[in-house]
Design a protein around this motif. Structure first.
Motif, mmCIF file in Angstrom:
data_model
loop_
_atom_site.group_PDB
_atom_site.id
_atom_site.type_symbol
_atom_site.label_atom_id
_atom_site.label_comp_id
_atom_site.label_asym_id
_atom_site.label_seq_id
_atom_site.Cartn_x
_atom_site.Cartn_y
_atom_site.Cartn_z
ATOM 1 N N SER A 76 0.847 -1.275 0.035
ATOM 2 C CA SER A 76 0.048 -0.124 0.103
ATOM 3 C C SER A 76 0.785 1.037 -0.028
ATOM 4 C CB SER A 76 -0.991 -0.030 1.481
ATOM 5 O OG SER A 76 -1.659 1.025 1.244
ATOM 6 N N ILE A 77 0.711 2.018 -0.740
ATOM 7 C CA ILE A 77 1.540 3.399 -1.239
ATOM 8 C C ILE A 77 0.736 4.491 -0.822
ATOM 9 C CG2 ILE A 77 2.921 4.464 -2.947
ATOM 10 C CD1 ILE A 77 3.846 2.012 -3.927
ATOM 11 N N THR A 78 1.538 5.393 -0.260
ATOM 12 C CA THR A 78 0.821 6.778 0.058
ATOM 13 C C THR A 78 1.684 7.840 -0.571
ATOM 14 O OG1 THR A 78 0.287 5.771 2.371
ATOM 15 C CG2 THR A 78 0.232 8.285 1.966
ATOM 16 N N VAL A 99 5.450 4.847 -10.400
ATOM 17 C CA VAL A 99 6.868 4.017 -10.750
ATOM 18 C C VAL A 99 7.801 4.636 -9.741
ATOM 19 C CG1 VAL A 99 8.718 3.950 -12.441
ATOM 20 C CG2 VAL A 99 6.618 3.669 -13.103
ATOM 21 N N GLU A 100 8.102 5.875 -9.434
ATOM 22 C CA GLU A 100 9.048 6.449 -8.394
ATOM 23 C C GLU A 100 8.704 6.083 -6.979
ATOM 24 O OE1 GLU A 100 10.125 10.906 -6.876
ATOM 25 O OE2 GLU A 100 9.693 10.588 -8.824
ATOM 26 N N ALA A 101 7.272 5.657 -6.603
ATOM 27 C CA ALA A 101 6.864 5.523 -5.313
ATOM 28 C C ALA A 101 7.309 4.042 -5.135
ATOM 29 C CB ALA A 101 5.634 5.755 -4.937
ATOM 30 N N LEU A 102 7.124 3.298 -6.169
ATOM 31 C CA LEU A 102 7.537 1.810 -6.160
ATOM 32 C C LEU A 102 9.009 1.445 -6.168
ATOM 33 C CD1 LEU A 102 4.749 0.496 -8.829
ATOM 34 C CD2 LEU A 102 4.763 -0.149 -6.253
ATOM 35 N N ALA A 103 9.625 2.496 -6.550
ATOM 36 C CA ALA A 103 11.051 2.273 -6.666
ATOM 37 C C ALA A 103 11.647 2.513 -5.515
ATOM 38 C CB ALA A 103 11.785 3.329 -7.797
ATOM 39 N N ASN A 104 11.011 3.517 -4.679
ATOM 40 C CA ASN A 104 11.364 3.602 -3.255
ATOM 41 C C ASN A 104 11.066 2.458 -2.364
ATOM 42 O OD1 ASN A 104 12.256 6.392 -3.772
ATOM 43 N ND2 ASN A 104 10.160 7.243 -3.175
ATOM 44 N N GLU A 105 10.130 1.413 -2.668
ATOM 45 C CA GLU A 105 9.834 0.319 -2.190
ATOM 46 C C GLU A 105 10.663 -0.841 -2.538
ATOM 47 O OE1 GLU A 105 7.723 0.080 0.408
ATOM 48 O OE2 GLU A 105 7.395 2.145 0.412
ATOM 49 N N GLY A 106 11.447 -0.461 -3.464
ATOM 50 C CA GLY A 106 12.416 -1.576 -4.054
ATOM 51 C C GLY A 106 11.839 -2.437 -5.200
ATOM 52 N N ASN A 127 -7.042 1.505 -6.526
ATOM 53 C CA ASN A 127 -6.394 0.249 -6.937
ATOM 54 C C ASN A 127 -5.855 0.294 -8.405
ATOM 55 O OD1 ASN A 127 -6.558 -1.289 -4.662
ATOM 56 N ND2 ASN A 127 -8.764 -1.417 -5.121
ATOM 57 N N ILE A 128 -4.593 0.543 -8.756
ATOM 58 C CA ILE A 128 -4.018 0.590 -9.934
ATOM 59 C C ILE A 128 -3.722 -0.643 -10.353
ATOM 60 C CG2 ILE A 128 -2.550 1.944 -11.134
ATOM 61 C CD1 ILE A 128 -4.498 3.688 -9.816
ATOM 62 N N PRO A 129 -3.977 -1.099 -11.788
ATOM 63 C CA PRO A 129 -3.578 -2.492 -12.259
ATOM 64 C C PRO A 129 -1.894 -2.277 -13.117
ATOM 65 C CG PRO A 129 -5.047 -1.196 -13.626
ATOM 66 C CD PRO A 129 -5.056 -0.309 -12.573
ATOM 67 N N LYS A 141 -2.160 -0.864 -4.173
ATOM 68 C CA LYS A 141 -3.369 0.227 -3.621
ATOM 69 C C LYS A 141 -2.476 1.616 -3.566
ATOM 70 C CE LYS A 141 -6.439 -1.000 -0.666
ATOM 71 N NZ LYS A 141 -7.206 -1.446 0.593
ATOM 72 N N ILE A 142 -2.870 2.471 -3.876
ATOM 73 C CA ILE A 142 -2.473 3.725 -4.062
ATOM 74 C C ILE A 142 -3.611 4.837 -3.201
ATOM 75 C CG2 ILE A 142 -1.648 5.751 -5.164
ATOM 76 C CD1 ILE A 142 -0.118 3.486 -5.837
ATOM 77 N N TRP A 143 -2.697 5.427 -1.874
ATOM 78 C CA TRP A 143 -3.697 6.116 -1.167
ATOM 79 C C TRP A 143 -2.848 7.791 -1.693
ATOM 80 C CZ3 TRP A 143 -6.307 5.091 3.323
ATOM 81 C CH2 TRP A 143 -6.655 3.674 3.497
ATOM 82 N N VAL A 144 -4.021 8.601 -2.118
ATOM 83 C CA VAL A 144 -3.566 9.953 -2.344
ATOM 84 C C VAL A 144 -4.176 10.755 -1.135
ATOM 85 C CG1 VAL A 144 -3.760 11.827 -4.252
ATOM 86 C CG2 VAL A 144 -3.719 9.300 -4.836
#
Length: 147
Positions: A76-78, A99-106, A127-129, A141-144
């Motif tokens: 789950s990304i915020t 993509v940048e937020a996911l990169a921060n999660e590895g 919920n982004i496919p 799951k993206i929390w904005v």
């Protein structure tokens, strides 16, 4: 003469297929241009080995993609964004931001893998496919939220 196609040929078949063609067509066009090779016993064995290696490589890629998909489902990304008076974002959240937020999660992905229909312009949970592999998709799951 039997030949093994190296590349897809519109009127003959797909790469890897063994087809019969005229000897002159094979020797003067297909083989010199690199579209085919002669279907000898050794070349057929090489073709089978290459096919097996390709299958193993594809299975490994699918296994790895499924592992990433499993990780993404749990994730789950915020994203913290600046908002105006009516809770609308200044700008929008786009595939590059995800993509940048996911990169921060590895997790390394490209913008093309994020299947975002349109940029996100309001606060909320989405919920982004994501297409990790042509045969494997997942959602994240993206929390904005406001900054």
């Amino acid at each position: 003469m039997d030949v093994i196609l190296i590349k897809d040929m519109k009127n003959l078949g797909e790469a890897g297929a063994i087809v019969s063609v005229n000897r002159g067509y094979a020797r003067n066009y297909l083989i010199p241009k690199g579209f085919a090779r002669e279907a000898t016993k050794s070349n057929i064995k090489i073709k089978e080995w290459e096919k097996q290696q390709l299958s193993l490589r594809k299975n490994k890629e699918i296994r790895e993609a499924k592992n990433v998909a499993h990780t993404l489902k749990k994730l789950s990304i915020t994203l913290r964004c600046e908002v105006g008076e009516s809770e609308k974002l200044y700008g929008s959240v786009q595939a590059g931001d995800i993509v940048e937020a996911l990169a921060n999660e590895g997790i390394t992905l490209t913008k093309k893998q994020i299947l975002l229909e349109e940029p996100i312009k309001t606060l909320g949970i989405y919920n982004i496919p994501i297409a990790i592999h042509p045969e494997v998709e997942s959602k994240v799951k993206i929390w904005v939220v406001k900054k």
